[in-house]
Structures are given as structure tokens and as C-alpha cells.
Design a protein around this motif. Sequence first.
Motif, mmCIF file in Angstrom:
data_model
loop_
_atom_site.group_PDB
_atom_site.id
_atom_site.type_symbol
_atom_site.label_atom_id
_atom_site.label_comp_id
_atom_site.label_asym_id
_atom_site.label_seq_id
_atom_site.Cartn_x
_atom_site.Cartn_y
_atom_site.Cartn_z
ATOM 1 N N PRO A 13 92.732 -15.162 -14.703
ATOM 2 C CA PRO A 13 93.618 -14.519 -15.359
ATOM 3 C C PRO A 13 93.340 -14.608 -16.879
ATOM 4 N N CYS A 14 93.877 -13.493 -17.464
ATOM 5 C CA CYS A 14 93.865 -13.251 -18.944
ATOM 6 C C CYS A 14 94.849 -14.076 -19.423
ATOM 7 N N CYS A 15 95.840 -14.250 -18.863
ATOM 8 C CA CYS A 15 96.898 -15.026 -19.568
ATOM 9 C C CYS A 15 97.996 -15.674 -18.368
ATOM 10 N N PRO A 16 98.812 -16.498 -18.901
ATOM 11 C CA PRO A 16 99.956 -16.934 -17.920
ATOM 12 C C PRO A 16 100.802 -15.885 -17.408
ATOM 13 N N PRO A 17 101.305 -15.969 -16.263
ATOM 14 C CA PRO A 17 102.269 -15.092 -15.942
ATOM 15 C C PRO A 17 103.501 -14.650 -17.108
ATOM 16 N N LEU A 18 103.775 -13.590 -17.235
ATOM 17 C CA LEU A 18 105.011 -13.350 -18.140
ATOM 18 C C LEU A 18 106.107 -14.312 -17.788
ATOM 19 N N ALA A 59 95.003 -9.995 -38.546
ATOM 20 C CA ALA A 59 93.651 -10.474 -38.184
ATOM 21 C C ALA A 59 93.334 -9.603 -37.178
ATOM 22 N N PRO A 60 91.894 -9.355 -36.788
ATOM 23 C CA PRO A 60 91.505 -8.484 -35.753
ATOM 24 C C PRO A 60 91.940 -8.818 -34.252
ATOM 25 N N LEU A 61 92.083 -7.722 -33.531
ATOM 26 C CA LEU A 61 92.678 -8.135 -32.356
ATOM 27 C C LEU A 61 91.741 -8.973 -31.565
ATOM 28 N N ALA A 62 92.218 -9.906 -30.730
ATOM 29 C CA ALA A 62 91.437 -10.758 -30.079
ATOM 30 C C ALA A 62 91.018 -9.783 -28.696
ATOM 31 N N LEU A 63 89.907 -9.910 -28.238
ATOM 32 C CA LEU A 63 89.490 -9.347 -27.092
ATOM 33 C C LEU A 63 89.784 -10.034 -25.757
ATOM 34 N N VAL A 64 90.533 -9.406 -24.918
ATOM 35 C CA VAL A 64 90.874 -9.870 -23.431
ATOM 36 C C VAL A 64 89.828 -9.227 -22.655
ATOM 37 N N ASP A 65 89.062 -10.106 -21.683
ATOM 38 C CA ASP A 65 88.279 -9.582 -20.995
ATOM 39 C C ASP A 65 88.953 -9.186 -19.500
ATOM 40 N N LEU A 66 89.552 -8.071 -19.161
ATOM 41 C CA LEU A 66 90.150 -7.622 -18.126
ATOM 42 C C LEU A 66 89.184 -7.653 -16.779
ATOM 43 N N THR A 67 87.986 -7.843 -17.035
ATOM 44 C CA THR A 67 86.718 -7.787 -15.855
ATOM 45 C C THR A 67 86.791 -9.125 -15.206
ATOM 46 N N ALA A 68 87.235 -10.151 -16.028
ATOM 47 C CA ALA A 68 87.114 -11.605 -15.603
ATOM 48 C C ALA A 68 87.944 -11.863 -14.315
ATOM 49 N N ASP A 69 87.404 -12.791 -13.574
ATOM 50 C CA ASP A 69 88.253 -12.844 -12.442
ATOM 51 C C ASP A 69 89.338 -14.056 -12.744
ATOM 52 N N GLN A 109 106.376 -17.046 -17.214
ATOM 53 C CA GLN A 109 105.962 -18.735 -17.606
ATOM 54 C C GLN A 109 105.917 -18.526 -19.067
ATOM 55 N N ARG A 110 105.307 -17.590 -19.981
ATOM 56 C CA ARG A 110 105.129 -17.811 -21.238
ATOM 57 C C ARG A 110 104.935 -16.377 -21.720
ATOM 58 N N ARG A 111 105.551 -15.945 -22.957
ATOM 59 C CA ARG A 111 105.351 -14.830 -23.702
ATOM 60 C C ARG A 111 104.111 -14.410 -23.794
ATOM 61 N N VAL A 112 103.896 -13.044 -23.287
ATOM 62 C CA VAL A 112 102.577 -12.412 -23.775
ATOM 63 C C VAL A 112 102.135 -12.222 -25.191
ATOM 64 N N PRO A 113 101.124 -12.743 -25.651
ATOM 65 C CA PRO A 113 100.644 -12.430 -26.828
ATOM 66 C C PRO A 113 100.658 -10.850 -27.291
ATOM 67 N N ALA A 114 100.963 -10.600 -28.409
ATOM 68 C CA ALA A 114 100.911 -9.007 -28.988
ATOM 69 C C ALA A 114 99.556 -8.647 -28.756
ATOM 70 N N GLU A 115 98.569 -9.326 -29.066
ATOM 71 C CA GLU A 115 97.088 -8.761 -28.848
ATOM 72 C C GLU A 115 96.683 -8.351 -27.307
ATOM 73 N N THR A 116 97.257 -9.325 -26.500
ATOM 74 C CA THR A 116 97.100 -9.069 -25.055
ATOM 75 C C THR A 116 97.907 -7.957 -24.662
ATOM 76 N N ALA A 117 99.217 -7.849 -25.095
ATOM 77 C CA ALA A 117 100.066 -6.874 -24.643
ATOM 78 C C ALA A 117 99.424 -5.320 -25.153
ATOM 79 N N ALA A 118 98.851 -5.390 -26.234
ATOM 80 C CA ALA A 118 98.185 -4.214 -26.695
ATOM 81 C C ALA A 118 96.720 -3.925 -25.736
ATOM 82 N N VAL A 119 96.175 -4.852 -25.389
ATOM 83 C CA VAL A 119 95.081 -4.245 -24.299
ATOM 84 C C VAL A 119 95.612 -4.040 -22.884
#
Length: 125
Positions: free
Chosen positions: A18-23, A6-16, A25-35
Amino acid sequence: MSKQGAPLALVDLTADTPCCPPLAQRRVPAETAAVLAPAFKALGDPVRLQLISMIASAEGGEACVCDLTPAFDLTGPTISHHLKTLREAGLVDAERRGTWVYYRARPAILRQLAALLTVEPTPTA
């Protein structure tokens, strides 16, 4: 069958928010890690870490390359290379004014990176 998946899901790093829970607390998804990886990689260099610190802490929230370069025992082109790396990683914005370039940190992205690295203290019994 394609091995791309599947294509990479975009993570909006400009959003106020958080993109994801702290590492912690939970594993960082591969797509988020790539961003996120290019930003962490850019900060992995001591000169770039100092540059982002100087820019983020500058009065008025911006710093001229003319003020950054003398702080290092490096050539102008080397400092420009490091600033370009920070720009390409999305950590700073640049604006040319006449012959000088002014840099401004992107606080939303820095907050995203900080939130990812947040570790809550564990309660003691």
C-alpha cells in the motif's frame, strides 16, 4: 523565495504494498493525494467505471476494444476517449494488435486504490 515548496514525493502506484494507510486511519498526505486523484477522477465517470470493470473481469485479463464498444450506446470515438482517460490515469495498459487495441487492467494500482478506501469495522462492546 519560491512558493512552490518541496518537489512532490513520488508514490509508486505499481507497488504491491500500500502507498499509505487507509484514509480512515490517517490523513492522506497532499503529495499522495495529488498522485492518486487522477485515478479516482477517471473512475468517477459511469462509463469509465463500467469499462474498467469489463476489462478487469474479462477472460484472460484483457479485453479488445471491439468487444467493449458494442456494450454502450456511444460512438467509437467516445469510447476511445474514455479508454484514453483510463490509460492516462494509469488504470489500464493498451497493446495494439493489428487493427485492434487490447486493454488490460493494472491490478497493482487497483489494489492501491482499494487499500486506501479500506475501512475496518469498529468493534462493538
